[in-house]
Design an enzyme around this catalytic site. Structure first.
Site, PDB file in Angstrom:
ATOM      1  CG  ASP A  82      -1.911   1.061   1.296  1.00 62.65           C
ATOM      2  OD1 ASP A  82      -2.392   1.457   0.213  1.00 62.65           O
ATOM      3  OD2 ASP A  82      -2.249   1.516   2.411  1.00 62.65           O
ATOM      4  CG  HIS A 208      -6.120   5.076  -1.657  1.00 60.42           C
ATOM      5  ND1 HIS A 208      -4.978   4.657  -1.031  1.00 60.42           N
ATOM      6  CD2 HIS A 208      -6.145   4.440  -2.852  1.00 60.42           C
ATOM      7  CE1 HIS A 208      -4.322   3.816  -1.814  1.00 60.42           C
ATOM      8  NE2 HIS A 208      -5.007   3.667  -2.935  1.00 60.42           N
ATOM      9  N   GLY A 209      -8.771   6.176   1.551  1.00 55.29           N
ATOM     10  CA  GLY A 209      -9.341   7.053   2.575  1.00 55.29           C
ATOM     11  C   GLY A 209     -10.804   6.770   2.853  1.00 55.29           C
ATOM     12  CB  SER A 211     -11.822   5.398   7.733  1.00 55.92           C
ATOM     13  OG  SER A 211     -11.219   4.130   7.680  1.00 55.92           O
ATOM     14  CG  ASN A 230      -6.916   1.065  -0.357  1.00 55.38           C
ATOM     15  OD1 ASN A 230      -7.318   0.151  -1.077  1.00 55.38           O
ATOM     16  ND2 ASN A 230      -5.752   1.658  -0.536  1.00 55.38           N
ATOM     17  CB  VAL A 231     -10.993  -0.401   5.152  1.00 58.24           C
ATOM     18  CG1 VAL A 231     -11.669   0.035   6.452  1.00 58.24           C
ATOM     19  CG2 VAL A 231     -12.016  -0.555   4.029  1.00 58.24           C
ATOM     20  CB  THR A 233      -8.740   5.457   9.882  1.00 66.70           C
ATOM     21  OG1 THR A 233      -7.619   6.015   9.192  1.00 66.70           O
ATOM     22  CG2 THR A 233      -8.985   6.251  11.149  1.00 66.70           C
TER      23      THR A 233
HETATM   24  O1  G3H Z   1      -4.242   3.250   1.838  1.00 63.58           O
HETATM   25  C1  G3H Z   1      -4.975   3.138   2.836  1.00 63.58           C
HETATM   26  C2  G3H Z   1      -6.246   3.797   2.869  1.00 63.58           C
HETATM   27  O2  G3H Z   1      -6.451   4.677   1.859  1.00 63.58           O
HETATM   28  C3  G3H Z   1      -7.024   3.838   4.109  1.00 63.58           C
HETATM   29  O3  G3H Z   1      -7.645   5.073   4.397  1.00 63.58           O
HETATM   30  O4  G3H Z   1      -7.303   5.153   6.848  1.00 63.58           O
HETATM   31  O5  G3H Z   1      -8.907   6.633   5.735  1.00 63.58           O
HETATM   32  O6  G3H Z   1      -9.392   4.211   5.906  1.00 63.58           O
HETATM   33  P1  G3H Z   1      -8.346   5.277   5.797  1.00 63.58           P
HETATM   34 ZN    ZN Z   2      -4.438   5.245   0.900  1.00 55.32          ZN
END
Ligand code: G3H
Ligand code: ZN
Length: 305
Positions: A82, A208-209, A211, A230-231, A233
């Site tokens: 990642d 991505h991101g 959460s 992608n998960v 946080t």
């Molecule tokens: O690459 C990892 C992610 O994009 C996770 O994003 O922490 O906001 O769930 P997140």
């Molecule tokens: Zn990410």
């Protein structure tokens, strides 16, 4: 079963309008929680390791734990790098047995991002390993970024088409309104931008991101071409909250297993919920590969009609 690449699972997701969850793991309990959910849900899964996780656990431990998880599993599992920071780190992870790579050149000038990404694709594709890359930029934590900055960093659809054709990547991480590491699901994605990207790019797209994104927005994004989500946080939150709860209910305990088992179960339940939301639950047939999604998505789809 042995590790598989992310290519087949993302293509199946792309063709059948579901998304495969890519869950970040830093330790054994997180990996076990994720893999237990995948097996119970009969869902393909991507276990992903960031540079931070590699620094924390060590590359050998991180890759060996995911390999064991896959071998003891009855569903397809991919081991993904990642946000790989460099060409060298991608080579190192390929050698360590990763079955899916990522180069994140989103902070670089466009032509430099293309040059390094292409070099990694050429190297990895020689041995059949797919590569994800990022264009536009998914920023870090909303506390320090404004709406305008998020908007300015979004993926340009025409540039995305050029980037995909010049690099030969297998999947593209797009910036469409999410921000990494948000602690509450408040963001709405720019679905019109996603549609415009999808109209010009025909490879699986990655969110991505997640959460920080509202579940209804995630479900809508899957309908319009997001195939990998992608998960991270929210898994860390579940892990820590369960750990604190376990400590508070038995503060005299000195056996870490008695607390960590609660964290493992908490991670598993969050992953289960996401697999149902993403529509990947039930897509692995008894022969170990994909069947049509059974869709247990729980978010309200009324507004999509
Ligand atoms: O690459 C990892 C992610 O994009 C996770 O994003 O922490 O906001 O769930 P997140
Ligand atoms: Zn990410």
């Amino acid at each position: 079963m042995p590790l598989v690449t992310s290519k087949e699972m993302l293509e199946a997701a792309h063709a059948n309008h579901f998304a495969v969850g890519a869950f970040n793991a830093n330790n054994m309990e997180q990996i076990q929680g994720i893999i237990d959910a995948a097996n119970e849900e009969k869902s393909p899964v991507i276990l992903q390791v960031s540079q931070g996780a590699i620094n924390y656990a060590g590359l050998g431990y991180a890759s060996a734990m995911v390999k064991i998880a896959a071998e003891e599993s009855s569903v397809p599992v991919a081991l993904h790098l990642d946000h790989g920071p460099s060409y060298e780190q991608n080579v190192i992870c390929l050698r360590a047995g990763f079955t899916s790579l990522m180069f994140d050149g989103s902070k670089l000038p466009y032509e430099e991002n293309i040059a390094i990404t292409s070099k990694i694709v050429q190297m990895a594709n020689t041995v059949g390993i797919p590569v994800e890359a990022e264009l536009g930029r998914v920023l870090q934590s909303r506390d320090s970024v404004s709406e305008e900055e998020v908007k300015a960093a979004m993926t340009d659809p025409d540039q995305a088409a050029d980037f995909v054709s010049r690099t030969g990547i297998s999947s593209l991480a797009v910036a469409i309104g999410s921000v990494h590491a948000m602690e509450a699901a408040e963001a709405e994605l720019d679905i019109e931008r996603l549609k415009a990207i999808r109209a010009k790019v025909d490879i699986p797209l990655v969110l991505h991101g997640s959460s920080g994104v509202k579940e209804s927005s995630e479900v809508e994004a899957i309908q319009y071409g997001i195939s990998k989500i992608n998960v991270a946080t929210m898994l860390n939150q579940a892990f820590i909250h369960a750990l604190i709860g376990a400590y508070e209910s038995d503060p005299k305990n000195i056996d870490p297993r008695k607390w960590l088992v609660k964290s493992r179960d908490a991670v598993k339940e969050v992953v289960r919920g996401k697999m149902r939301l993403f529509g990947s639950s039930g897509t692995v047939s008894s022969s170990g590969f994909f069947s049509a999604p059974t869709s247990h998505r729980s978010a309200d789809l009324g507004h999509l009609e």
